[in-house]
Design a protein around this motif. Structure first.
Motif, PDB file in Angstrom:
ATOM      1  N   VAL A 204      44.916  36.404  39.844  1.00 35.71           N
ATOM      2  CA  VAL A 204      45.111  35.825  39.286  1.00 35.71           C
ATOM      3  C   VAL A 204      47.218  36.739  38.209  1.00 35.71           C
ATOM      4  O   VAL A 204      47.424  37.285  39.720  1.00 35.71           O
ATOM      5  N   THR A 205      48.161  36.156  38.307  1.00 35.08           N
ATOM      6  CA  THR A 205      49.049  36.333  38.019  1.00 35.08           C
ATOM      7  C   THR A 205      49.324  36.847  36.074  1.00 35.08           C
ATOM      8  O   THR A 205      48.927  36.700  35.662  1.00 35.08           O
ATOM      9  N   ARG A 274      41.643  38.161  31.719  1.00 38.82           N
ATOM     10  CA  ARG A 274      42.422  38.069  32.985  1.00 38.82           C
ATOM     11  C   ARG A 274      43.687  38.519  32.940  1.00 38.82           C
ATOM     12  O   ARG A 274      44.354  39.435  33.735  1.00 38.82           O
ATOM     13  N   SER A 275      44.578  37.290  32.545  1.00 46.05           N
ATOM     14  CA  SER A 275      46.321  37.760  32.456  1.00 46.05           C
ATOM     15  C   SER A 275      46.754  38.495  31.893  1.00 46.05           C
ATOM     16  O   SER A 275      47.472  39.670  32.464  1.00 46.05           O
ATOM     17  N   TRP A 276      46.262  39.234  30.725  1.00 52.05           N
ATOM     18  CA  TRP A 276      46.578  40.496  30.502  1.00 52.05           C
ATOM     19  C   TRP A 276      46.334  41.702  30.860  1.00 52.05           C
ATOM     20  O   TRP A 276      46.589  43.104  30.891  1.00 52.05           O
ATOM     21  N   LEU A 277      45.102  41.700  31.419  1.00 55.94           N
ATOM     22  CA  LEU A 277      44.292  43.167  32.804  1.00 55.94           C
ATOM     23  C   LEU A 277      44.717  43.272  33.273  1.00 55.94           C
ATOM     24  O   LEU A 277      45.724  44.875  33.701  1.00 55.94           O
ATOM     25  N   ALA A 278      45.386  42.202  34.025  1.00 57.48           N
ATOM     26  CA  ALA A 278      46.104  42.398  35.258  1.00 57.48           C
ATOM     27  C   ALA A 278      47.267  42.781  34.904  1.00 57.48           C
ATOM     28  O   ALA A 278      48.123  43.584  35.700  1.00 57.48           O
ATOM     29  N   MET A 301      37.850  47.583  33.803  1.00 54.14           N
ATOM     30  CA  MET A 301      37.032  48.006  35.550  1.00 54.14           C
ATOM     31  C   MET A 301      37.050  48.057  37.366  1.00 54.14           C
ATOM     32  O   MET A 301      37.929  47.525  37.339  1.00 54.14           O
ATOM     33  N   ALA A 302      37.116  46.432  36.565  1.00 48.29           N
ATOM     34  CA  ALA A 302      36.908  45.470  37.473  1.00 48.29           C
ATOM     35  C   ALA A 302      38.156  45.223  37.664  1.00 48.29           C
ATOM     36  O   ALA A 302      38.227  44.744  39.283  1.00 48.29           O
ATOM     37  N   MET A 303      38.899  44.842  37.056  1.00 46.95           N
ATOM     38  CA  MET A 303      40.491  44.421  37.647  1.00 46.95           C
ATOM     39  C   MET A 303      41.259  45.845  37.763  1.00 46.95           C
ATOM     40  O   MET A 303      42.726  45.368  37.936  1.00 46.95           O
ATOM     41  N   ALA A 304      40.481  46.459  38.236  1.00 50.07           N
ATOM     42  CA  ALA A 304      41.018  47.555  38.915  1.00 50.07           C
ATOM     43  C   ALA A 304      42.102  48.261  37.554  1.00 50.07           C
ATOM     44  O   ALA A 304      43.086  48.874  38.222  1.00 50.07           O
ATOM     45  N   ARG A 305      42.079  48.458  36.379  1.00 52.60           N
ATOM     46  CA  ARG A 305      42.843  48.872  35.681  1.00 52.60           C
ATOM     47  C   ARG A 305      42.241  50.632  35.593  1.00 52.60           C
ATOM     48  O   ARG A 305      41.118  50.562  35.234  1.00 52.60           O
ATOM     49  N   PRO A 306      43.133  51.423  35.133  1.00 51.81           N
ATOM     50  CA  PRO A 306      42.601  52.549  34.603  1.00 51.81           C
ATOM     51  C   PRO A 306      42.027  52.284  33.461  1.00 51.81           C
ATOM     52  O   PRO A 306      43.225  52.023  32.173  1.00 51.81           O
TER      53      PRO A 306
END
Length: 379
Positions: A204-205, A274-278, A301-306
């Motif tokens: 994702v960008t 997903r772009s906002w989560l990234a 969590m799956a997008m590896a965000r705290p």
């Protein structure tokens, strides 16, 4: 094997919490049996061919009953509004017709509103309540006043009796988490999963961000989400003067839109959440009322965000310490400041969160109990 799948909202596209669960369950069943779908839709529209191909017969009925009429029917008949809102002779006719024409081996009813269409006796019925709606309305009643408090109490009482009656005559009652299942004795938990191949930060960008970015995702006409973002914007954001808060989700209510300002963005529907989560430095889930497992938390969590979540939003998720829990505004602010000041620590927390989700919440693993409950063969 032939399965009749009933849903209060058509399971596709899988773009909101309940549809993500129902879509993945339907897909799991369709890989192992012939599935016939009867569901409500909220607006007319074409079904994507790849979604239509998952089921054999597909009967969709547009739900047009106004809430005022549903409430009047409920008061006149002594039934919960949650049921009269979804009472429709077209669905009843479709269900009876399918049961008469097809050799249905099992029925899977998704969400308590569809239990009213279950036949009086059937050898194998799975009732997926998802969440215990009576408990949700009891929580609403605690915060309401006047006539609305009476209505919420009435809804909670009538739904509780209905849920117990349904649970007593089906093969199995399912809920989205162990704490939720414990509220209705004899029920089972079949937890939500997550598509970790799709929710992969490497694919994702991120959207551009000029300031430390805090993100909340969700359906923004859903009351618990509305209350959560309003509370966070009004109580926590003043304590974080250097950060920006993005509220990402479709159908923001006037109350949500009014939060928009120099340090708060209200996106409305976006092409790809997903772009906002990234792009998020921190994802928050400050829900005061949350039933079951929150998809928004698993996605972050799956997008590896705290992730910083309320106790209610974290309940039911086996996060193994890979997310932070906060209660008071000062708790949120202090935790978020710590994560923003230590990006390496934040990245480690996010990496551990993704690892936990991959190991614990794949959809096939979560839905495996359905094989035994429904007598399914291999995919």
């Amino acid at each position: 094997m032939e399965i009749l799948f009933l849903a209060h909202r058509a399971p596709f596209p899988p773009d909101r919490g309940d549809r993500i669960r129902s879509f993945n369950i339907l897909s799991y069943l369709a890989a192992r049996a012939r599935v016939h779908l009867v569901a409500f839709v909220e607006e007319d529209g074409a079904i994507a061919p790849e979604h239509r191909a998952r089921v054999d017969e597909c009967i969709l009925v547009r739900r047009t009953k106004p809430q005022v009429r549903a409430a009047a029917e409920a008061l006149a008949t002594g039934r919960p509004v949650s049921l009269t809102a979804f009472a429709d002779c077209r669905i009843k006719t479709a269900v009876n017709d399918l049961l008469a024409r097809r050799s249905i081996d099992a029925i899977y009813a998704f969400s308590g509103q569809m239990a009213q269409y279950l036949p009086g006796q059937f050898p194998r019925v799975i009732m997926d309540f998802v969440d215990l709606d009576s408990a949700k309305f009891a929580a609403y009643a605690a915060d309401a006043h006047g006539p609305m408090r009476w209505m919420m109490q009435r809804e909670a009482r009538l739904l509780h009796a209905f849920e117990r009656q349904v649970a007593g005559r089906v093969t199995a009652s399912l809920f989205v988490s162990e704490p939720e299942a414990a509220l209705l004795p004899g029920s089972l938990a079949v937890e939500n999963g997550i598509d970790t191949l799709r929710y992969d930060p490497a694919l994702v960008t991120p959207v551009p961000a000029d300031h430390p970015l805090i993100v909340f995702t969700g359906q923004m006409d859903y009351r618990p989400n509305v209350d959560a973002v309003a509370w966070f914007a009004e109580r926590v954001m003043p304590l974080l003067p250097d950060a920006h808060f993005a509220i990402v989700g479709r159908a923001p209510t006037p109350r949500v839109r009014a939060l928009a300002g120099p340090r708060v963005t209200v996106t409305g529907e976006v092409a790809d959440v997903r772009s906002w989560l990234a792009a998020a430095d921190v994802v928050v889930a400050p829900l005061h009322l949350a039933r079951g497992i929150q998809n928004k938390v698993l996605e972050a969590m799956a997008m590896a965000r705290p992730v910083v979540a309320s106790p209610a939003a974290a309940e039911g998720i086996d996060h193994a310490g890979t997310l932070r829990v906060a209660v008071q505004p000062e708790d949120y602010a202090a935790t978020i400041r710590e994560l923003l000041a230590g990006p390496e620590q934040a990245d480690q927390l996010g990496t551990a969160a993704r690892r936990q989700v991959i190991g614990r919440y794949g959809w096939d693993a979560r839905l495996k109990p359905l094989d035994t409950l429904l007598g399914l063969g291999p995919a």
